[in-house]
Design an enzyme around this catalytic site. Structure first.
Site, PDB file in Angstrom:
ATOM      1  N   ASP A   1       0.858  -1.183   0.000  1.00  0.00           N
ATOM      2  CA  ASP A   1       0.000   0.000   0.000  1.00  0.00           C
ATOM      3  C   ASP A   1       0.895   1.236   0.000  1.00  0.00           C
ATOM      4  O   ASP A   1       1.627   1.484   0.948  1.00  0.00           O
ATOM      5  CB  ASP A   1      -0.889  -0.050   1.259  1.00  0.00           C
TER       6      ASP A   1
ATOM      7  N   ASP B   1      -2.775   2.429  -6.069  1.00  0.00           N
ATOM      8  CA  ASP B   1      -1.718   2.478  -5.059  1.00  0.00           C
ATOM      9  C   ASP B   1      -1.747   1.280  -4.104  1.00  0.00           C
ATOM     10  O   ASP B   1      -1.197   1.358  -3.018  1.00  0.00           O
ATOM     11  CB  ASP B   1      -1.826   3.789  -4.267  1.00  0.00           C
ATOM     12  N   GLU B   2      -2.378   0.214  -4.513  1.00  0.00           N
ATOM     13  CA  GLU B   2      -2.547  -0.896  -3.586  1.00  0.00           C
ATOM     14  C   GLU B   2      -2.626  -2.209  -4.356  1.00  0.00           C
ATOM     15  O   GLU B   2      -3.294  -2.266  -5.396  1.00  0.00           O
ATOM     16  CB  GLU B   2      -3.856  -0.660  -2.824  1.00  0.00           C
TER      17      GLU B   2
END
Lengths: 411, 380
Positions: A14, A108-109
């Site tokens: 993350d 983003d993960e």
């Protein structure tokens, strides 16, 4: 469905305050300042806040206006999705060096299944460490990681030592790790479930694990059984790389709540047109149209309808969304947000296309130009041709190259 | 509101409106049924009970004569009310409204308390058309609907094809009611003599959604009798006995159906209806799912019906027919053929063909009251 006998090694990654961090990366003078990325000041919400801004209580999804009150000296920036996508692609490239089993959750993960990578790259903790180091060295950004035996535990772990942290939950220690955490950390526990659980005296995940499953099921139904399993650290879901697109759509939060039905129709047409273009660019047709309406009091309702054949035409999506809109209180209550989503891709095989069934009305030469509307049947082949042409024009001149006349005055 | 009703009558009236009450929770009030008890709420303005359900496209109203102790109205969840009505003990049922839109339902020693919504939330009733209604035999109406309803599309995105066209025809001094339905692959036309129809359709043709038309057709399930029909620009209204149905008309252009009735189909086959239906059912078992493709090969005095499913296998059967002309093989959706036969009650079916890509006519060998047109399917 059945639990896999294979013991899995899952890493959840993350990026830390991703959008805000990219902004700092591109403009180093922002370093150490509270950076807030989000929509317009009037109605927009925060998409990301740097850790400096979070100290003031600013976090994602709160209204921008509130963020300004909380942190008046903050640096407020608009969302630059293209740029974030570019950086994200580089970061995901690093993830993929260690396993092809990368499931993107968002820009983003991601989840990584590194079970089979251990022989090549060493133990999972080592892989997580290498990934973190490479992301930092190659992009200048930090990523937090959690490593555990399941997706769920890995996800919670990555959140434990944010930012720039690594949390390892050894196999067998899952319950010990989860026990003290609040039940709200479980996926699928919102306000309603939390208060239902509180009535049972359940505050922490450990409490929930200690309650007999039947009691939870009696209180929460099937969902309860699922939560009970999670509380025991059991989560059999596989990491699914290349996640299949399940739905696609667009939504719009308005600068001011809309009450006028004409204004709502116009927005709906705009959203439908953009959704259709997006579907066609992915060569998808959806059989289910879902309309999302958020009222000014933030109450959210959805309405949907499913058809035997897939749709990718803006006009058709608009007409269906409009019918669905009539089944809401839009027009009576002020509306804050409208969204249209298409899902159920793939279509019903054997219907029309490819079945060999000849049509009764289509493909009949019609003299004259423009072709007369009669025989009253919308000719899907002609609509498809028209859309193809419109898409070409848009490809060349941008979104405004061709669009419904109703939307033309908007600039 | 306070009234007493016989249990079976209560269940009957609640059952009748179920099909219209919206099951999905799009607008909560539409999943409710409006109960009104009053000195004029019964049939023909007498004391009794009226029950209404609406999904905004179809409105159904049933009334029942009974003694009303206290007038009033409330909207109750239709499905739950039906579940309750079904399990009530024999005998009389008392329904009493309480504070806050609650209703207490008691029968024998059984007792229910059911939460409802205020009657004022229920959508307004459409007006009853003003003109004098046309009376027609409900059995005639039922037969017409049964002949064509399978031919309309269930696909509501094809708005104009999801309706069934009702129009007046004048033939040899007789007035006919004609129903036409098509889904774009096939089309059915059914006619029946209805004297006095002019009052209803005059110069007009109306397009009625299939679901609504079937709801009107259900009126004839109550036994023989006459059906009262009238129309406004927006609604078709039908009444029989103590039940009334309003159906919102579709505002769309129905295709020019006469244009697709072929005039040059010179290849004629006379086929025994019962045997043809049997053979189709038999062979269809092996037909590919969904497309349901079957091959019809006409040659000499016989018809071979066959099908092939690539991964499954094949089936075929033969039946004797009257046929003259060069052998021809045409592919069809077997379901379409069966639906067409369903509209025919005569023993012999006449098929009129041209070639393997042009529309085929299926109709009774004698009689002009039904005509189906089916587009072939190219079978590879």
């Amino acid at each position: 469905m059945a639990s896999s006998p294979r013991e899995k090694e899952i890493i959840h990654l993350d990026m830390d305050a991703f959008y805000a961090s990219v902004e700092v990366l591109d403009n180093p003078s922002l370093k150490g300042k509270p950076v807030i990325v989000g929509g317009g000041m009037k109605r927009g919400v925060v998409s990301a806040a740097s850790y400096e801004a979070r100290k003031f209580g600013v976090h994602s999804s709160i209204p921008m206006a509130k963020a300004r009150r909380l942190c008046s000296h903050g640096v407020f920036l608009p969302v630059r999705m293209e740029r974030y996508k570019e950086v994200s692609d580089r970061v995901f490239g690093i993830f993929r060096r260690y396993t092809p089993l990368v499931e993107p959750v968002s820009l983003d993960e991601a989840f990584l299944d590194v079970t089979a990578s251990v022989r090549l790259f060493g133990p999972p903790e080592e892989i997580a460490r290498k990934i973190r180091a490479e992301v930092r060295a190659e992009t200048g950004l930090t990523v937090s990681a959690g490593f555990a035996s399941s997706k769920f535990v890995a996800k919670i772990a990555s959140d434990m030592n944010k930012p720039d942290g690594l949390t390892v939950v050894p196999r067998g220690k899952e319950q010990e790790f989860l026990g003290p955490l609040q039940v709200g950390r479980l996926w699928g526990v919102g306000e309603a479930t939390r208060s239902a659980l509180a009535e049972m005296g359940v505050q922490t995940i450990g409490d929930l694990a200690g309650v007999p499953e039947e009691a939870v099921v009696r209180k929460l139904g099937k969902h309860g059984a699922h939560l009970h399993r999670l509380a025991h650290g059991i989560d059999d879901r596989e990491v699914e790389p290349e996640r299949e697109i399940k739905s696609m759509g667009r939504e719009e939060t308005f600068d001011e709540d809309l009450l006028e039905i004409l204004a709502l129709r116009r927005e709906l047409l705009d959203i439908a047109t953009r959704t259709a273009a997006r579907l066609r660019s992915h060569r998808l047709k959806g059989r289910t149209v879902t309309l999302k309406v958020k009222y000014s009091d933030f109450r959210l309702v959805t309405r949907e309808v499913t058809f035997p054949h897939g749709i990718d035409d803006g006009g058709e999506i608009f007409r269906q969304a409009l019918t669905l809109l009539e089944k809401t209180e839009a027009g009576k209550k002020p509306v804050r947000l409208l969204g249209i989503y298409l899902s159920n891709f793939g279509g019903e095989p054997g219907r029309d296309e490819g079945s060999g069934q000849i049509s009764l009305f289509g493909h009949r030469p019609q003299p004259g130009f423009p072709a007369p509307r009669a025989p009253g049947v919308r000719d899907s082949a002609r609509t498809a041709k028209l859309n193809e042409a419109v898409d070409r024009i848009r490809g060349k001149y941008g979104e405004k190259g061709a669009r419904p006349g109703t939307l033309a005055e908007e600039d | 509101m306070n009234f007493t009703v016989d249990r079976d009558q209560f269940e009957g009236i609640i059952a009748r409106i179920q099909g219209v009450a919206e099951r999905r929770h799009t607008m909560p009030i539409l999943s409710h049924t409006l109960l009104t008890a009053g000195p004029k709420a019964g049939p023909t303005g007498n004391p009794g009970l009226t029950v209404v359900a609406s999904d905004l496209e179809i409105v159904i109203r049933c009334s029942q004569a009974l003694d009303v102790i206290e007038p009033g109205s409330v909207a109750l969840p239709a499905r739950k009310l039906f579940d309750i009505a079904k399990v009530l003990p024999k005998g009389s049922v008392t329904v009493v409204a309480r504070e806050g839109n609650y209703v207490e339902i008691s029968a024998g020693r059984g007792h229910f308390r059911l939460a409802g919504l205020g009657s004022e939330e229920f959508p307004e009733m459409p007006e009853k058309p003003k003109g004098k209604p046309v009376a027609l035999d409900s059995e005639t109406f039922r037969k017409l609907v049964d002949c064509v309803s399978a031919f309309a599309t269930g696909d509501e995105t094809r708005y104009n094809l999801s309706g069934i066209l009702l129009e007046r025809q004048e033939e040899e001094g007789k007035t006919l009611l004609r129903m036409v339905a098509t889904d774009g692959h096939r089309l059915a036309i059914a006619d029946a003599e209805v004297p006095g129809l002019g009052g209803l359709l005059g110069e007009r043709r109306v397009l009625v959604p299939r679901k609504g038309l079937i709801e009107i057709r259900k009126l004839s399930d109550g036994g023989p009798g006459s059906l009262e029909l009238s129309a406004t620009d927006k609604f078709l209204f039908a009444g029989k006995g103590d039940t009334e149905v309003w159906v919102r008309l579709l505002d769309a252009e129905f295709p020019d159906y006469l244009q697709v009735v072929p005039k040059e189909n010179r290849v004629i086959a006379n086929v025994p209806r019962g045997a043809f239906h049997e053979v189709l059912k038999r062979v269809s078992v092996m037909a590919p799912e969904k497309v349901n493709s079957v091959r019809l090969s006409f040659s000499g005095k016989q018809l071979e019906v066959s099908t092939t499913s690539p991964d499954l296998g094949e089936a075929r059967d033969l039946l004797p027919i009257e046929f003259e002309g060069a052998p021809v093989t045409v592919g069809f959706n077997g379901r379409y053929l069966q639906d067409a036969l369903g509209g025919i009650s005569e023993d012999t079916v006449r098929m009129e063909l041209k070639d393997e890509v042009s529309q085929v006519i299926i109709r009774p060998a004698s009689g002009m009251n039904f005509l189906a047109i089916i587009m072939p399917m190219r079978i590879l």
